[in-house]
Motif scaffolding. Structure first.
Motif, PDB file in Angstrom:
ATOM      1  N   ARG A 167       0.844  -1.198   0.000  1.00  0.00           N
ATOM      2  CA  ARG A 167       0.000   0.000   0.000  1.00  0.00           C
ATOM      3  C   ARG A 167       0.872   1.238   0.000  1.00  0.00           C
ATOM      4  NH1 ARG A 167      -4.539  -1.992   4.095  1.00  0.00           N
ATOM      5  NH2 ARG A 167      -5.673  -3.171   2.527  1.00  0.00           N
ATOM      6  N   VAL A 168       0.342   2.315  -0.601  1.00  0.00           N
ATOM      7  CA  VAL A 168       1.074   3.566  -0.695  1.00  0.00           C
ATOM      8  C   VAL A 168       0.094   4.716  -0.437  1.00  0.00           C
ATOM      9  CG1 VAL A 168       2.211   5.093  -2.361  1.00  0.00           C
ATOM     10  CG2 VAL A 168       2.760   2.671  -2.367  1.00  0.00           C
ATOM     11  N   ILE A 169       0.522   5.684   0.374  1.00  0.00           N
ATOM     12  CA  ILE A 169      -0.265   6.925   0.520  1.00  0.00           C
ATOM     13  C   ILE A 169       0.261   7.888  -0.545  1.00  0.00           C
ATOM     14  CG2 ILE A 169      -0.796   8.862   2.050  1.00  0.00           C
ATOM     15  CD1 ILE A 169      -0.342   6.962   4.445  1.00  0.00           C
ATOM     16  N   PHE A 170      -0.641   8.434  -1.375  1.00  0.00           N
ATOM     17  CA  PHE A 170      -0.209   9.279  -2.490  1.00  0.00           C
ATOM     18  C   PHE A 170      -0.948  10.631  -2.386  1.00  0.00           C
ATOM     19  CE2 PHE A 170       0.009  11.090  -6.630  1.00  0.00           C
ATOM     20  CZ  PHE A 170       1.167  10.595  -7.211  1.00  0.00           C
ATOM     21  N   LEU A 171      -0.167  11.726  -2.195  1.00  0.00           N
ATOM     22  CA  LEU A 171      -0.767  13.028  -1.869  1.00  0.00           C
ATOM     23  C   LEU A 171      -0.207  14.128  -2.758  1.00  0.00           C
ATOM     24  CD1 LEU A 171      -0.057  12.644   1.961  1.00  0.00           C
ATOM     25  CD2 LEU A 171      -2.207  12.077   0.812  1.00  0.00           C
ATOM     26  N   PRO A 172      -0.900  15.259  -2.945  1.00  0.00           N
ATOM     27  CA  PRO A 172      -2.280  15.535  -2.561  1.00  0.00           C
ATOM     28  C   PRO A 172      -3.223  15.592  -3.769  1.00  0.00           C
ATOM     29  CG  PRO A 172      -1.150  17.626  -2.794  1.00  0.00           C
ATOM     30  CD  PRO A 172      -0.193  16.532  -3.275  1.00  0.00           C
ATOM     31  N   ASP A 173      -2.729  15.265  -4.989  1.00  0.00           N
ATOM     32  CA  ASP A 173      -3.538  15.506  -6.197  1.00  0.00           C
ATOM     33  C   ASP A 173      -4.434  14.300  -6.501  1.00  0.00           C
ATOM     34  OD1 ASP A 173      -4.615  15.994  -8.661  1.00  0.00           O
ATOM     35  OD2 ASP A 173      -2.750  16.633  -9.602  1.00  0.00           O
ATOM     36  N   GLU A 174      -5.729  14.491  -6.389  1.00  0.00           N
ATOM     37  CA  GLU A 174      -6.668  13.387  -6.630  1.00  0.00           C
ATOM     38  C   GLU A 174      -6.556  12.836  -8.061  1.00  0.00           C
ATOM     39  OE1 GLU A 174     -10.798  14.245  -5.860  1.00  0.00           O
ATOM     40  OE2 GLU A 174     -11.448  12.496  -7.023  1.00  0.00           O
ATOM     41  N   PHE A 175      -6.477  13.735  -9.036  1.00  0.00           N
ATOM     42  CA  PHE A 175      -6.516  13.241 -10.426  1.00  0.00           C
ATOM     43  C   PHE A 175      -5.198  12.570 -10.811  1.00  0.00           C
ATOM     44  CE2 PHE A 175      -9.579  16.991 -10.995  1.00  0.00           C
ATOM     45  CZ  PHE A 175     -10.634  16.224 -10.519  1.00  0.00           C
ATOM     46  N   LEU A 176      -4.086  13.146 -10.373  1.00  0.00           N
ATOM     47  CA  LEU A 176      -2.804  12.486 -10.647  1.00  0.00           C
ATOM     48  C   LEU A 176      -2.812  11.104  -9.993  1.00  0.00           C
ATOM     49  CD1 LEU A 176       0.102  12.583 -11.794  1.00  0.00           C
ATOM     50  CD2 LEU A 176       0.839  13.538  -9.604  1.00  0.00           C
ATOM     51  N   ALA A 177      -3.314  11.040  -8.754  1.00  0.00           N
ATOM     52  CA  ALA A 177      -3.366   9.753  -8.045  1.00  0.00           C
ATOM     53  C   ALA A 177      -4.218   8.752  -8.817  1.00  0.00           C
ATOM     54  CB  ALA A 177      -3.924   9.959  -6.638  1.00  0.00           C
ATOM     55  N   ARG A 178      -5.373   9.199  -9.294  1.00  0.00           N
ATOM     56  CA  ARG A 178      -6.242   8.270 -10.046  1.00  0.00           C
ATOM     57  C   ARG A 178      -5.550   7.823 -11.342  1.00  0.00           C
ATOM     58  NH1 ARG A 178     -11.308   7.794  -8.023  1.00  0.00           N
ATOM     59  NH2 ARG A 178     -12.174   9.504  -6.798  1.00  0.00           N
ATOM     60  N   ASN A 179      -4.847   8.754 -11.992  1.00  0.00           N
ATOM     61  CA  ASN A 179      -4.146   8.394 -13.231  1.00  0.00           C
ATOM     62  C   ASN A 179      -2.998   7.415 -12.964  1.00  0.00           C
ATOM     63  OD1 ASN A 179      -5.725   9.862 -15.089  1.00  0.00           O
ATOM     64  ND2 ASN A 179      -4.713  11.775 -14.494  1.00  0.00           N
ATOM     65  N   VAL A 180      -2.284   7.637 -11.850  1.00  0.00           N
ATOM     66  CA  VAL A 180      -1.185   6.727 -11.491  1.00  0.00           C
ATOM     67  C   VAL A 180      -1.750   5.366 -11.094  1.00  0.00           C
ATOM     68  CG1 VAL A 180       0.644   6.303  -9.792  1.00  0.00           C
ATOM     69  CG2 VAL A 180       0.429   8.547 -10.837  1.00  0.00           C
ATOM     70  N   ALA A 181      -2.866   5.367 -10.343  1.00  0.00           N
ATOM     71  CA  ALA A 181      -3.482   4.096  -9.929  1.00  0.00           C
ATOM     72  C   ALA A 181      -3.839   3.281 -11.167  1.00  0.00           C
ATOM     73  CB  ALA A 181      -4.727   4.368  -9.080  1.00  0.00           C
ATOM     74  N   LYS A 182      -4.363   3.975 -12.169  1.00  0.00           N
ATOM     75  CA  LYS A 182      -4.754   3.269 -13.396  1.00  0.00           C
ATOM     76  C   LYS A 182      -3.511   2.685 -14.075  1.00  0.00           C
ATOM     77  CE  LYS A 182      -7.967   3.345 -17.059  1.00  0.00           C
ATOM     78  NZ  LYS A 182      -7.092   3.103 -18.201  1.00  0.00           N
ATOM     79  N   GLU A 183      -2.475   3.528 -14.182  1.00  0.00           N
ATOM     80  CA  GLU A 183      -1.247   3.101 -14.876  1.00  0.00           C
ATOM     81  C   GLU A 183      -0.562   1.939 -14.165  1.00  0.00           C
ATOM     82  OE1 GLU A 183       1.272   6.478 -15.629  1.00  0.00           O
ATOM     83  OE2 GLU A 183       2.888   5.181 -16.388  1.00  0.00           O
ATOM     84  N   THR A 184      -0.652   1.916 -12.833  1.00  0.00           N
ATOM     85  CA  THR A 184       0.054   0.869 -12.084  1.00  0.00           C
ATOM     86  C   THR A 184      -0.876  -0.275 -11.701  1.00  0.00           C
ATOM     87  OG1 THR A 184      -0.348   2.104 -10.041  1.00  0.00           O
ATOM     88  CG2 THR A 184       1.774   2.467 -11.106  1.00  0.00           C
ATOM     89  N   GLY A 185      -2.134  -0.204 -12.122  1.00  0.00           N
ATOM     90  CA  GLY A 185      -3.093  -1.284 -11.860  1.00  0.00           C
ATOM     91  C   GLY A 185      -3.493  -1.395 -10.392  1.00  0.00           C
ATOM     92  N   LYS A 186      -3.539  -0.248  -9.675  1.00  0.00           N
ATOM     93  CA  LYS A 186      -3.889  -0.304  -8.241  1.00  0.00           C
ATOM     94  C   LYS A 186      -5.279   0.286  -8.001  1.00  0.00           C
ATOM     95  CE  LYS A 186       0.965   0.182  -6.860  1.00  0.00           C
ATOM     96  NZ  LYS A 186       1.266  -1.227  -6.998  1.00  0.00           N
ATOM     97  N   ARG A 187      -5.926  -0.194  -6.933  1.00  0.00           N
ATOM     98  CA  ARG A 187      -7.223   0.356  -6.553  1.00  0.00           C
ATOM     99  C   ARG A 187      -6.982   1.449  -5.508  1.00  0.00           C
ATOM    100  NH1 ARG A 187     -12.656   0.082  -5.202  1.00  0.00           N
ATOM    101  NH2 ARG A 187     -12.644  -0.189  -2.963  1.00  0.00           N
ATOM    102  N   ILE A 188      -7.677   2.581  -5.676  1.00  0.00           N
ATOM    103  CA  ILE A 188      -7.406   3.725  -4.794  1.00  0.00           C
ATOM    104  C   ILE A 188      -8.642   4.095  -3.979  1.00  0.00           C
ATOM    105  CG2 ILE A 188      -7.902   5.433  -6.636  1.00  0.00           C
ATOM    106  CD1 ILE A 188      -5.521   7.061  -5.391  1.00  0.00           C
TER     107      ILE A 188
END
Ligand code: 13P
Ligand code: SF4
Length: 346
Positions: A167-188
């Motif tokens: 697990r990773v805490i990813f802050l503070p940009d919601e959209f960047l986080a969602r884009n990274v989650a998609k790229e890395t195949g993770k659920r956020i």
């Protein structure tokens, strides 16, 4: 370089976009800046969002957040003038405690940096003990100090993957986080929206990233409708989006990358027409560098914080030694670890 040589250099780049009288005036300012830069043994770093007359005249280096951090780390000059926003100048100071770092305008902030405090990060760490914290470089030094590693839009997915954590805490940009989650195949999940009030970690265990709901006030304004309109009018247009854009906008685009990745894409691609879903000065800068290519102009979204930095401010910054950026030493030392780890990941 003399004043007239500076004018000729700027005219060759910007003659078709900036009126001649303005160009002459700005070339005069740029010439004085170059003289003072030498006198003070200074280096000028400028972000890709700087206005065209500044971007194409005085900087020693231009680039995205990652490249400018690298340049700041390598600098051996007495003074670093950062033509960008405060969090970028702070990063330069974190890397260069003994050099004078100047930010030409006092109020050059960022909606993402303002969306989270160090106390918010400490609370998240209590809620999710042992989970590593990745913070986007668009944060202030005290937030970086609470983090394990920073990232930029240029290396966010690589940073998350490098941690090899469940697990990773990813802050503070919601959209960047969602884009990274998609790229890395993770659920956020976004506990700040729901369960933070309740204290403990959420009961549903099916998530690998924990996000925050900050956003960039520029990039969150682009819509899928903008992309569809551009494609209707110009079927051959290539659409480039910054990863701070909404995930549905990124999905509707042809490419997503940092500001520097977009600069390179246009330079290296054979396509004729581009729509850039990012701050609009960058479109002007790319247009000036690629006169044979067309930038579709739907963009009128200027970052109000980047817009604070002008050639006049840059001149005054060198003349009056303002505004000096300071980071308290205890915070700097802790933030440095996170920034250095980021820089080492390409
Ligand atoms: P880049 O690192 O891609 O240049 O992004 C910085 C920024 O502030 C984008 O809005
Ligand atoms: Fe911050 Fe957005 Fe401006 Fe970049 S464009 S500095 S993320 S407000």
């Amino acid at each position: 370089m003399s004043a007239s040589e500076m004018y000729e250099k700027m005219k060759a780049r910007l003659g078709h976009v900036v009126p001649d009288a303005e160009l002459r005036y700005k070339a005069g300012l740029a010439d004085e800046i170059m003289r003072l830069k030498q006198e003070r043994n200074a280096v000028i770093l400028a972000h890709n969002y700087m206005e065209p007359a500044l971007y194409h005249s005085v900087p020693d280096f231009t680039g995205d957040s990652l490249e400018l951090s690298r340049k700041a780390a390598q600098s051996d000059k007495d003074v670093i003038v950062f033509c960008g926003v405060r969090f970028m100048a702070e990063t330069a100071k974190i890397l260069n405690p003994r050099r004078t770092v100047l930010l030409p305008a006092q109020r050059a902030g960022c909606s993402l940096a303002e969306s989270i405090t160090a106390e918010d990060v400490r609370k998240l760490k209590q809620q999710f003990p042992g989970v590593p914290v990745v913070t986007y470089v668009n944060t202030y030094a005290d937030v970086k100090a609470e983090s394990d590693i920073c990232c930029t839009s240029g290396n966010a997915a690589a940073v998350v993957n490098s941690l090899k954590a469940d697990r990773v805490i990813f802050l503070p940009d919601e959209f960047l986080a969602r884009n990274v989650a998609k790229e890395t195949g993770k659920r956020i999940i976004f506990p700040a929206r729901k369960s933070r009030r309740k204290g403990g970690a959420p009961e549903n265990l099916d998530y690998q990233m924990i996000g925050w709901t900050g956003s960039c006030e520029v990039h969150d304004r682009f819509t899928v409708e903008d992309v569809k309109n551009a494609r209707r009018q110009f079927p051959d247009v290539v659409v480039l989006a910054h990863p701070e854009c909404r995930p549905e906008v990124v999905r509707a685009s042809d490419f997503a990358g940092s500001t520097m990745a977009m600069v390179r894409y246009v330079k290296e691609s054979a396509a004729q027409r581009y729509l850039l879903l990012t701050e609009c000065s960058m479109g002007d800068n790319i247009a000036a560098e690629n006169p044979d290519k067309e930038m579709v102009r739907i963009c009128s979204i200027r970052c109000p914080h980047m817009n604070e930095i002008t050639l006049e401010d840059t001149l005054n910054s060198l003349k009056l030694n303002r505004y000096v950026v300071e980071v308290p030493e205890d915070i700097r030392v802790r933030a440095l670890r996170a920034v250095e780890r980021m820089i080492s990941i390409g």
